[in-house]
Structure formats: structure tokens, C-alpha cells
Scaffold this active site. Structure first.
Site, PDB file in Angstrom:
ATOM      1  N   GLU A 193       0.803  -1.262   0.039  1.00 28.70           N
ATOM      2  CA  GLU A 193       0.038   0.013   0.054  1.00 28.70           C
ATOM      3  C   GLU A 193       0.809   1.384  -0.037  1.00 28.70           C
ATOM      4  O   GLU A 193       1.758   1.463   0.834  1.00 28.70           O
ATOM      5  CB  GLU A 193      -1.003   0.069   1.069  1.00 28.70           C
ATOM      6  CG  GLU A 193      -1.756   1.176   1.267  1.00 28.70           C
ATOM      7  CD  GLU A 193      -2.636   1.422   2.533  1.00 28.70           C
ATOM      8  OE1 GLU A 193      -3.623   2.095   2.434  1.00 28.70           O
ATOM      9  OE2 GLU A 193      -2.299   0.716   3.547  1.00 28.70           O
ATOM     10  N   ASP A 211      -2.993  11.887  -1.839  1.00 27.90           N
ATOM     11  CA  ASP A 211      -3.207  13.388  -1.793  1.00 27.90           C
ATOM     12  C   ASP A 211      -3.678  13.616  -3.244  1.00 27.90           C
ATOM     13  O   ASP A 211      -2.950  13.457  -4.140  1.00 27.90           O
ATOM     14  CB  ASP A 211      -1.833  13.976  -1.350  1.00 27.90           C
ATOM     15  CG  ASP A 211      -1.815  15.476  -1.332  1.00 27.90           C
ATOM     16  OD1 ASP A 211      -2.884  16.103  -1.905  1.00 27.90           O
ATOM     17  OD2 ASP A 211      -1.382  16.055  -0.417  1.00 27.90           O
ATOM     18  N   LYS A 257      -3.750  21.334  -7.940  1.00 29.85           N
ATOM     19  CA  LYS A 257      -3.465  22.295  -8.803  1.00 29.85           C
ATOM     20  C   LYS A 257      -2.531  21.685  -9.992  1.00 29.85           C
ATOM     21  O   LYS A 257      -1.605  20.560  -9.769  1.00 29.85           O
ATOM     22  CB  LYS A 257      -2.419  23.385  -7.949  1.00 29.85           C
ATOM     23  CG  LYS A 257      -3.147  24.063  -6.882  1.00 29.85           C
ATOM     24  CD  LYS A 257      -2.238  24.986  -6.301  1.00 29.85           C
ATOM     25  CE  LYS A 257      -2.904  25.774  -5.156  1.00 29.85           C
ATOM     26  NZ  LYS A 257      -2.073  26.883  -4.485  1.00 29.85           N
ATOM     27  N   GLU A 266      -9.317   4.935   7.305  1.00 32.80           N
ATOM     28  CA  GLU A 266      -9.677   6.153   8.460  1.00 32.80           C
ATOM     29  C   GLU A 266     -10.359   7.020   7.633  1.00 32.80           C
ATOM     30  O   GLU A 266     -11.526   7.557   8.070  1.00 32.80           O
ATOM     31  CB  GLU A 266      -8.363   6.643   9.376  1.00 32.80           C
ATOM     32  CG  GLU A 266      -7.911   5.527  10.339  1.00 32.80           C
ATOM     33  CD  GLU A 266      -6.803   4.960   9.797  1.00 32.80           C
ATOM     34  OE1 GLU A 266      -6.162   4.152  10.416  1.00 32.80           O
ATOM     35  OE2 GLU A 266      -6.402   4.949   8.477  1.00 32.80           O
ATOM     36  N   TYR A 267      -9.859   7.372   6.516  1.00 31.19           N
ATOM     37  CA  TYR A 267     -10.513   8.428   5.991  1.00 31.19           C
ATOM     38  C   TYR A 267     -11.776   8.245   5.420  1.00 31.19           C
ATOM     39  O   TYR A 267     -12.764   8.958   5.374  1.00 31.19           O
ATOM     40  CB  TYR A 267      -9.537   8.942   4.671  1.00 31.19           C
ATOM     41  CG  TYR A 267      -8.393   9.970   5.076  1.00 31.19           C
ATOM     42  CD1 TYR A 267      -8.535  10.991   5.668  1.00 31.19           C
ATOM     43  CD2 TYR A 267      -6.973   9.666   4.860  1.00 31.19           C
ATOM     44  CE1 TYR A 267      -7.665  12.160   6.003  1.00 31.19           C
ATOM     45  CE2 TYR A 267      -6.160  10.369   5.304  1.00 31.19           C
ATOM     46  CZ  TYR A 267      -6.278  11.650   5.873  1.00 31.19           C
ATOM     47  OH  TYR A 267      -5.156  12.589   6.316  1.00 31.19           O
TER      48      TYR A 267
END
Length: 212
Positions: A44, A118, A122, A192-193
Site C-alpha cells: 500500500e 493526496d 493544482k 480511516e479517511y
């Protein structure tokens, strides 16, 4: 969300080398020796606090798992979780994903998981996205022929970008869900997210892709 710096994290990681592997480049081509078996290895990339990797290892003892995380202050939480459950088929690496080929031989990894990476929204940060073509090159370098990536995110923009990136690279899309928790997919293990986002009613996107 900014991660609180934990200046003691490096020392704690070094105290548990059986879980947080030091100098993993020395094990390139030798991970079967580290795990003392020849079971498949799944990694992972961006393991965060370690919920996914430890629960996957608990559910699949016949598979070895390696969680990779750059931040010491984050991976130390995964270490604490691993110490508590004491699973023999999980290792943690505090390294940059860009160093994968220094740690694994071609074909030494059987599957790559990317969970809630993440999004780097941009345009100027595109090269930092873990589904950018240079990272796809890295994964291909450690996976066998027809190796797989399993990808989950709550970010629609990143998901759409990643599907295009996979397609442009020539990968085969074998599974797609635009709302994972309302699908018929079985055996999902949440990060968790993921739990936090799903409780807010946010969609979770998931896909599986294979190199050709």
C-alpha cells in the site's frame, strides 16, 4: 489537515525493526527471507495510519503486506496499531514512493494499493499525484506482467484524472465503482479517511486496473 509533528517518531520506529523495517534496500530481492515464506506480497503506497493494511493482513494471512509511508509522524501510528495486533504478515517502510525500485525487484510485488492519495489539485503539482505516469512506471517496475493496481478515493477530480492516466498508459480497466458503498462489492476494508468521508455521505470511488 496538517499532521502534528512527532519528534520522537524516528526513535520509536527504530525500536521495532521487526515491524518498521530499517534500510529496506538491503532486502531487495530477498523479501521472502524477511517474511520467512514465499506468499504473495501486496503493498500500500501511502499507508497512513495503517488501518487498511493491518485489517487486510488479518483477513488474508496467506498474503504478505507492506505499508509504505513517507511521514514518520504518520507511520508511527500505523506502527502502534501493528504492535497491538502483532501480525506476522505486515511490515512498514518509512520511505518515499519514488524509491520503490531501490527496495523491490521486478515481479517481487504482486499488487499495489493506492487509498485516498493526496489529490494535488493544482495543475503545477500533477507530477506529484500517485497515478501520474512516472509513478505508473515505478509500479510496473516492481510488479509482474499483468500486475494490478487497486485505487480508492473520495475525490472525483482525482478519480477522473486517474482513469484517464491509466487509459493513456495502456492499462486495462477491470473494475469501476462510482459509489462503492452502494455497490455490490464484497470484502471492502475501509481506511480511516474512508470511514470519515462515508459518514458524511460522500461518495467513494474505486477501480482496479491491470498492466498489459
Amino acid at each position: 489537515m496538517r499532521t502534528r509533528n512527532k519528534p520522537w517518531a524516528a526513535e520509536r520506529l527504530s525500536d521495532f525493526p521487526q515491524f518498521a523495517v530499517p534500510n529496506p534496500d538491503r532486502l531487495k530481492g530477498k523479501w521472502t527471507e524477511e517474511f520467512a515464506n514465499s506468499n504473495p506480497i501486496h503493498i500500500e503506497v501511502g499507508t497512513g495510519k495503517g488501518r487498511f493494511i493491518t485489517e487486510m493482513a488479518r483477513a488474508n494471512p496467506e498474503i504478505n503486506y507492506i505499508g509504505i509511508e513517507l511521514s514518520e509522524s504518520i507511520i508511527v501510528t500505523a506502527l502502534d496499531r501493528l504492535i497491538e495486533v502483532d501480525l506476522p504478515n505486515v511490515k512498514l517502510l518509512n520511505i518515499n514512493a519514488e524509491d520503490l525500485t531501490s527496495v523491490f525487484e521486478k515481479g517481487e510485488v504482486n499488487r499495489v494499493y493506492l487509498n485516498f492519495s493526496d489529490p494535488w489539485p493544482k495543475n503545477r503539482h500533477e507530477k506529484r499525484r500517485l497515478t501520474f505516469k512516472t509513478f505508473l512506471d515505478l509500479y510496473k517496475s516492481v510488479l509482474p506482467a499483468n500486475g494490478e493496481i487497486h485505487f480508492k478515493t473520495d475525490n472525483q477530480g482525482l478519480f477522473e484524472y486517474s482513469l484517464q492516466s491509466f487509459s493513456s498508459y495502456g492499462m486495462l480497466l477491470t473494475y469501476v465503482s462510482l459509489d462503492l458503498h452502494k455497490s455490490e462489492f464484497e470484502g471492502n476494508i475501509m481506511t480511516e479517511y474512508e470511514e470519515r468521508f462515508s459518514k458524511k455521505g460522500q461518495r467513494i470511488y474505486r477501480c482496479e486496473v491491470r498492466y498489459q
